[in-house]
Design a protein around this motif. Sequence first.
Motif, mmCIF file in Angstrom:
data_model
loop_
_atom_site.group_PDB
_atom_site.id
_atom_site.type_symbol
_atom_site.label_atom_id
_atom_site.label_comp_id
_atom_site.label_asym_id
_atom_site.label_seq_id
_atom_site.Cartn_x
_atom_site.Cartn_y
_atom_site.Cartn_z
ATOM 1 N N GLU A 1 47.360 59.192 27.357
ATOM 2 C CA GLU A 1 47.348 59.443 28.795
ATOM 3 C C GLU A 1 46.233 58.675 29.486
ATOM 4 O O GLU A 1 46.385 58.219 30.617
ATOM 5 N N ALA A 2 45.121 58.525 28.787
ATOM 6 C CA ALA A 2 43.986 57.792 29.354
ATOM 7 C C ALA A 2 44.271 56.312 29.483
ATOM 8 O O ALA A 2 43.560 55.597 30.191
ATOM 9 N N ASP A 3 45.303 55.840 28.808
ATOM 10 C CA ASP A 3 45.625 54.410 28.806
ATOM 11 C C ASP A 3 46.438 53.999 30.036
ATOM 12 O O ASP A 3 46.769 52.837 30.203
ATOM 13 N N ARG A 4 46.745 54.960 30.899
ATOM 14 C CA ARG A 4 47.497 54.627 32.105
ATOM 15 C C ARG A 4 46.716 53.656 32.978
ATOM 16 O O ARG A 4 45.516 53.799 33.146
ATOM 17 N N LYS A 5 47.425 52.711 33.519
ATOM 18 C CA LYS A 5 46.809 51.733 34.408
ATOM 19 C C LYS A 5 47.171 52.113 35.834
ATOM 20 O O LYS A 5 48.339 52.129 36.204
ATOM 21 N N ILE A 6 46.154 52.427 36.621
ATOM 22 C CA ILE A 6 46.367 52.911 37.981
ATOM 23 C C ILE A 6 45.711 51.964 38.968
ATOM 24 O O ILE A 6 44.521 51.653 38.852
ATOM 25 N N ALA A 7 46.483 51.516 39.940
ATOM 26 C CA ALA A 7 45.956 50.605 40.950
ATOM 27 C C ALA A 7 45.131 51.368 41.977
ATOM 28 O O ALA A 7 45.203 52.600 42.080
ATOM 29 N N ARG A 8 44.349 50.643 42.727
ATOM 30 C CA ARG A 8 43.567 51.242 43.799
ATOM 31 C C ARG A 8 44.485 51.648 44.946
ATOM 32 O O ARG A 8 45.322 50.867 45.394
#
Length: 481
Positions: A185-192
């Motif tokens: 779950e921590a590996d999710r890539k989230i944009a600004r």
Amino acid sequence: MKNIFSRSATVLTLGLALALTSCDKQLDIDPQQSVDAGTALNSEANVASAVVGLYAQLGNSNLYGTNLILVPELLAAVDTYIRFQGTFGNFRDIANRNTRAENSTAETVWREAYQAINQANLVIDALPVVANPVSKTRFEGEARFVRGTMYFELVRLYGKQYNDKTAATDLGVPISLVPVRTVAEADRKIARSTVAKVYEQVIDDLTKAIALLPTTNGNRATRFTAKAMLARVYLQQATEESYKKAGIQADEVIKTSGKSLAPTLEAVFRGRNGSETLLEIQQNDQNNAGTGNSGLATHYASLGGVGRGDVLVLPAFAAQYGANDARGKDPLLYNSTGARRVSAPNVALRTGKYTTFGQNIPVIRLAEMYLIRAEAAFRAGDLPTALADLNRIRTRSGATPLTLTNLTPANGLATILRERQLELAFEGFRIHDLKRTGTNLVTANGTVIPITLDRLVLPIPKRETDLNDPNNPVLIQNPGY
């Protein structure tokens, strides 16, 4: 961005475990670092402990324990205010506007704020296990207050000042409302998200917190704490409509919170949880941020063996206090002699707001609400209210009362901003006030440092942007880095 919260989900769950054990509610885990956050909050008692842990996180030295108060002051450092003369390169670079993307303070503020956000998300997600409806409502309110407050601090440090013409496109910070429990779950890539979207989330969380929180809650956040923070948020938005909203929230806190100004400003910082404060970081001699070269007293004080004296208050600022203004006298502005300092321009001055490692740290106090209401009233043309509120603050410290001649269209806003600087000095407001009012930094020789300078916004930590997919980066660095 591999993980905006922390490189390892085990760090998050370890932090949660520590929050739980801090309340003597030990988890039976082996090893401690591998405790699963999903099972840690499987009872009402554990959720209650995790909420206490949220306040412990707010007091972290990278949040309100030091950096969320110190860094905004260092960003505004010029030779007419303060000078950082310590040996820490991370703080010196911020004060000199030479910050790099590798700056350790920019990294740790980001990381710890997102850890607080994730802990709030975990609490909200675990609410179904809370059977007591009163506790359930309160826990949600506290978690939303922490989450909204942390997103607010992040967006105004790592994003541009809110501008209603550009906020829908200016980049803010990533928003995640989903708890992280595992490495996957921590590996999710989230944009600004945009600055506008982040403010929407902040206002939504704080508005809901107001509805959920009780009017009394010990030394923890109450309905009035959330209202006061929302007033601060609206003020920072700096639009005609948001100034009105800020004034409304501040007025409600003043009239209905039961809070009152302390007899002296000194009493606010020497006492604990007094009549004026709406939120304090709870510290004592055994548990405080002033260890490992952290803590506000560590950096601001230089008195009786306490503090490094890293932050020097400069004579040009001290001279702005009037002759009878207690805010410009010992012990709120001092050197080692303890003598009055305003009339002695060549001595090394310190603020006396932070002088012991174990003192509580005021985060929100009623004086700020009077100043917000005064500014909102002035902008709305209600000069008598603005004048009365300003003079409440000034007369408390023995300063000469102002008159309506100080609140003309030509000089009124500058008068109010100066009063905020005098009253709230060294409490983490200065750079944010300058940004929202479009006021440039000016040195003693007249050199202008534009308030829109790229280096007055912190960099997205390099450790985060390095984890971007080079072919499809989602976490965009700020200009100038």
